[in-house]
Scaffold this motif. Structure first.
Motif, PDB file in Angstrom:
ATOM      1  N   SER A  53       0.798  -1.212   0.000  1.00  0.00           N
ATOM      2  CA  SER A  53       0.000   0.000   0.000  1.00  0.00           C
ATOM      3  C   SER A  53       0.839   1.274   0.000  1.00  0.00           C
ATOM      4  O   SER A  53       1.960   1.308   0.523  1.00  0.00           O
ATOM      5  N   GLU A  54       0.255   2.320  -0.584  1.00  0.00           N
ATOM      6  CA  GLU A  54       0.876   3.651  -0.560  1.00  0.00           C
ATOM      7  C   GLU A  54       1.031   4.165   0.868  1.00  0.00           C
ATOM      8  O   GLU A  54       1.817   5.075   1.124  1.00  0.00           O
ATOM      9  N   ALA A  55       0.298   3.563   1.820  1.00  0.00           N
ATOM     10  CA  ALA A  55       0.351   4.022   3.213  1.00  0.00           C
ATOM     11  C   ALA A  55       1.752   3.901   3.791  1.00  0.00           C
ATOM     12  O   ALA A  55       2.135   4.665   4.681  1.00  0.00           O
ATOM     13  N   GLY A  56       2.539   2.927   3.304  1.00  0.00           N
ATOM     14  CA  GLY A  56       3.921   2.800   3.764  1.00  0.00           C
ATOM     15  C   GLY A  56       4.037   2.414   5.225  1.00  0.00           C
ATOM     16  O   GLY A  56       3.230   1.659   5.749  1.00  0.00           O
ATOM     17  N   GLY A  57       5.039   2.979   5.879  1.00  0.00           N
ATOM     18  CA  GLY A  57       5.278   2.631   7.272  1.00  0.00           C
ATOM     19  C   GLY A  57       6.095   3.700   7.963  1.00  0.00           C
ATOM     20  O   GLY A  57       6.277   4.811   7.446  1.00  0.00           O
ATOM     21  N   VAL A  58       6.609   3.361   9.143  1.00  0.00           N
ATOM     22  CA  VAL A  58       7.394   4.296   9.943  1.00  0.00           C
ATOM     23  C   VAL A  58       8.585   3.534  10.516  1.00  0.00           C
ATOM     24  O   VAL A  58       8.430   2.409  11.004  1.00  0.00           O
ATOM     25  N   LEU A  59       9.754   4.136  10.461  1.00  0.00           N
ATOM     26  CA  LEU A  59      10.955   3.539  11.043  1.00  0.00           C
ATOM     27  C   LEU A  59      11.273   4.248  12.348  1.00  0.00           C
ATOM     28  O   LEU A  59      11.475   5.466  12.380  1.00  0.00           O
ATOM     29  N   PHE A  60      11.300   3.465  13.422  1.00  0.00           N
ATOM     30  CA  PHE A  60      11.645   3.991  14.743  1.00  0.00           C
ATOM     31  C   PHE A  60      13.049   3.524  15.097  1.00  0.00           C
ATOM     32  O   PHE A  60      13.381   2.349  14.949  1.00  0.00           O
ATOM     33  N   ARG A  61      13.877   4.483  15.566  1.00  0.00           N
ATOM     34  CA  ARG A  61      15.219   4.168  16.045  1.00  0.00           C
ATOM     35  C   ARG A  61      15.453   4.871  17.370  1.00  0.00           C
ATOM     36  O   ARG A  61      14.941   5.975  17.602  1.00  0.00           O
ATOM     37  N   ARG A  62      16.243   4.264  18.192  1.00  0.00           N
ATOM     38  CA  ARG A  62      16.562   4.856  19.492  1.00  0.00           C
ATOM     39  C   ARG A  62      17.322   6.170  19.302  1.00  0.00           C
ATOM     40  O   ARG A  62      18.287   6.238  18.546  1.00  0.00           O
ATOM     41  N   GLY A  63      16.859   7.205  19.981  1.00  0.00           N
ATOM     42  CA  GLY A  63      17.542   8.490  19.923  1.00  0.00           C
ATOM     43  C   GLY A  63      17.267   9.306  18.684  1.00  0.00           C
ATOM     44  O   GLY A  63      17.883  10.362  18.491  1.00  0.00           O
ATOM     45  N   SER A  64      16.330   8.853  17.839  1.00  0.00           N
ATOM     46  CA  SER A  64      16.013   9.578  16.604  1.00  0.00           C
ATOM     47  C   SER A  64      14.513   9.774  16.468  1.00  0.00           C
ATOM     48  O   SER A  64      13.722   9.019  17.042  1.00  0.00           O
ATOM     49  N   SER A  65      14.135  10.773  15.702  1.00  0.00           N
ATOM     50  CA  SER A  65      12.720  10.982  15.415  1.00  0.00           C
ATOM     51  C   SER A  65      12.233   9.926  14.429  1.00  0.00           C
ATOM     52  O   SER A  65      12.997   9.468  13.575  1.00  0.00           O
ATOM     53  N   PRO A  66      10.980   9.506  14.529  1.00  0.00           N
ATOM     54  CA  PRO A  66      10.445   8.527  13.572  1.00  0.00           C
ATOM     55  C   PRO A  66      10.552   9.023  12.137  1.00  0.00           C
ATOM     56  O   PRO A  66      10.397  10.215  11.863  1.00  0.00           O
ATOM     57  N   VAL A  67      10.836   8.114  11.223  1.00  0.00           N
ATOM     58  CA  VAL A  67      10.990   8.441   9.808  1.00  0.00           C
ATOM     59  C   VAL A  67       9.875   7.770   9.023  1.00  0.00           C
ATOM     60  O   VAL A  67       9.679   6.556   9.121  1.00  0.00           O
ATOM     61  N   GLN A  68       9.139   8.550   8.241  1.00  0.00           N
ATOM     62  CA  GLN A  68       8.094   8.000   7.401  1.00  0.00           C
ATOM     63  C   GLN A  68       8.709   7.222   6.242  1.00  0.00           C
ATOM     64  O   GLN A  68       9.629   7.701   5.584  1.00  0.00           O
ATOM     65  N   LEU A  69       8.189   6.025   5.994  1.00  0.00           N
ATOM     66  CA  LEU A  69       8.694   5.169   4.923  1.00  0.00           C
ATOM     67  C   LEU A  69       7.674   5.106   3.793  1.00  0.00           C
ATOM     68  O   LEU A  69       6.506   4.816   4.021  1.00  0.00           O
ATOM     69  N   ARG A  70       8.124   5.353   2.589  1.00  0.00           N
ATOM     70  CA  ARG A  70       7.245   5.261   1.434  1.00  0.00           C
ATOM     71  C   ARG A  70       7.289   3.849   0.849  1.00  0.00           C
ATOM     72  O   ARG A  70       8.198   3.084   1.099  1.00  0.00           O
ATOM     73  N   ARG A  71       6.277   3.550   0.051  1.00  0.00           N
ATOM     74  CA  ARG A  71       6.267   2.273  -0.650  1.00  0.00           C
ATOM     75  C   ARG A  71       7.518   2.131  -1.509  1.00  0.00           C
ATOM     76  O   ARG A  71       7.996   3.099  -2.096  1.00  0.00           O
ATOM     77  N   ASN A  72       8.073   0.946  -1.547  1.00  0.00           N
ATOM     78  CA  ASN A  72       9.299   0.602  -2.280  1.00  0.00           C
ATOM     79  C   ASN A  72      10.564   1.129  -1.609  1.00  0.00           C
ATOM     80  O   ASN A  72      11.640   1.092  -2.223  1.00  0.00           O
ATOM     81  N   ALA A  73      10.454   1.601  -0.371  1.00  0.00           N
ATOM     82  CA  ALA A  73      11.653   2.048   0.345  1.00  0.00           C
ATOM     83  C   ALA A  73      12.644   0.894   0.481  1.00  0.00           C
ATOM     84  O   ALA A  73      12.274  -0.225   0.836  1.00  0.00           O
ATOM     85  N   ASP A  74      13.906   1.179   0.184  1.00  0.00           N
ATOM     86  CA  ASP A  74      14.975   0.186   0.324  1.00  0.00           C
ATOM     87  C   ASP A  74      15.450   0.199   1.776  1.00  0.00           C
ATOM     88  O   ASP A  74      15.992   1.200   2.254  1.00  0.00           O
ATOM     89  N   LEU A  75      15.266  -0.918   2.463  1.00  0.00           N
ATOM     90  CA  LEU A  75      15.626  -1.017   3.876  1.00  0.00           C
ATOM     91  C   LEU A  75      16.756  -2.024   4.092  1.00  0.00           C
ATOM     92  O   LEU A  75      16.935  -2.534   5.204  1.00  0.00           O
ATOM     93  N   SER A  76      17.514  -2.291   3.050  1.00  0.00           N
ATOM     94  CA  SER A  76      18.552  -3.322   3.120  1.00  0.00           C
ATOM     95  C   SER A  76      19.579  -3.054   4.203  1.00  0.00           C
ATOM     96  O   SER A  76      20.147  -3.995   4.775  1.00  0.00           O
ATOM     97  N   ASP A  77      19.805  -1.779   4.528  1.00  0.00           N
ATOM     98  CA  ASP A  77      20.799  -1.459   5.552  1.00  0.00           C
ATOM     99  C   ASP A  77      20.409  -2.000   6.918  1.00  0.00           C
ATOM    100  O   ASP A  77      21.276  -2.246   7.768  1.00  0.00           O
ATOM    101  N   LEU A  78      19.108  -2.225   7.136  1.00  0.00           N
ATOM    102  CA  LEU A  78      18.663  -2.753   8.435  1.00  0.00           C
ATOM    103  C   LEU A  78      19.130  -4.179   8.661  1.00  0.00           C
ATOM    104  O   LEU A  78      19.168  -4.647   9.807  1.00  0.00           O
ATOM    105  N   LEU A  79      19.492  -4.863   7.604  1.00  0.00           N
ATOM    106  CA  LEU A  79      19.957  -6.247   7.743  1.00  0.00           C
ATOM    107  C   LEU A  79      21.355  -6.320   8.342  1.00  0.00           C
ATOM    108  O   LEU A  79      21.803  -7.403   8.737  1.00  0.00           O
ATOM    109  N   GLU A  80      22.027  -5.173   8.428  1.00  0.00           N
ATOM    110  CA  GLU A  80      23.391  -5.136   8.955  1.00  0.00           C
ATOM    111  C   GLU A  80      23.487  -4.440  10.307  1.00  0.00           C
ATOM    112  O   GLU A  80      24.581  -4.353  10.880  1.00  0.00           O
TER     113      GLU A  80
END
Length: 239
Positions: free
Chosen positions: A205-232
């Protein structure tokens, strides 16, 4: 690893899994039979039948993990699908039947994995970011660790005109991050995460998501966002 992690299995106005048949077909990659793990709901036969009906248009047969020795069935499975429901009940059953290490080994060995809702929670290192009521007590919150970060399915935000004064979902995730240093991908309805080897992207969905990280403001995620860095990103719990 080949993973498809759905926020939800049923979209408004659609039948079970109907909204996600295309990514399911891609993730299964020609698989002809899926082992369905129905332990998040009490009616294992009924739940398995529902999954079988949903996947029939793809030419995929479904077998329930409750219909034989579950460990042996997992060892022989072409693909594994863990359905949604109550994630505490689900995780308790997985540990009680000795399935956690067996499923983990099969998926890490290349067997496609699909999860929806509670089944998506199972792909994380721990149960801690579920939305469910703890109706039973698992022996541990440790889950499958198919990804090194946490997921919060069915993510919703309080309407601006709401008078509800209870905790919001974002507040609960912020509390989680006060005790743990682990990224959390909050997935809105109709979205999914697709992992293929070392690539990870948010689909649906176009609704996407939100990325929460400690010590940072939430980041809105759009559809097709590349999140490969989270695997590391290393996960640290109970700080």
């Amino acid at each position: 690893m080949e993973l498809l992690l759905l926020s939800n299995s049923t979209a408004f106005g659609r039948k079970y899994l109907e909204h996600a048949l295309e990514p399911i077909s891609e993730a299964l990659g020609g698989t002809k039979e899926v082992l369905f793990v129905p332990f998040a709901l009490a009616d294992h036969d009924g739940y398995t039948s529902e999954a079988a009906e949903a996947l029939a248009p793809l030419g995929v047969k479904v077998r329930g993990a409750h219909t034989g020795n579950s460990v042996d069935l997992v060892k022989d499975a072409e693909a594994i699908f863990i359905g949604g429901g109550n994630s505490f009940r689900l995780l308790k059953a997985l540990h009680a039947q000795g399935l956690v290490p067996v499923i983990r080994d099969r998926i890490r060995g290349g067997v496609p994995y699909m999860g929806s809702s509670a089944g998506t929670n199972m792909a994380c290192p721990t149960l801690r970011t579920t939305n469910d009521m703890p109706i039973v007590q698992p022996t541990t919150f440790d889950a499958l660790s198919l990804v090194p970060f946490q997921i919060n399915p069915h993510y919703v935000e309080r309407s601006p005109d709401s008078t509800h004064m209870g905790e919001t979902r974002s507040k609960r995730l912020e509390e989680f991050l006060e005790e743990n240093d682990v990224p959390v991908v909050a997935m809105r309805e109709g979205t999914w995460l697709r992992r293929s080897a070392d690539r990870l992207a948010l689909g649906g969905s176009e609704a996407g998501g939100v990325l929460f990280r400690r010590g940072s403001s939430p980041v809105q995620l759009r559809r097709n966002a590349d999140l490969s860095d989270l695997l590391e990103v290393p996960a640290r719990f109970d700080l």
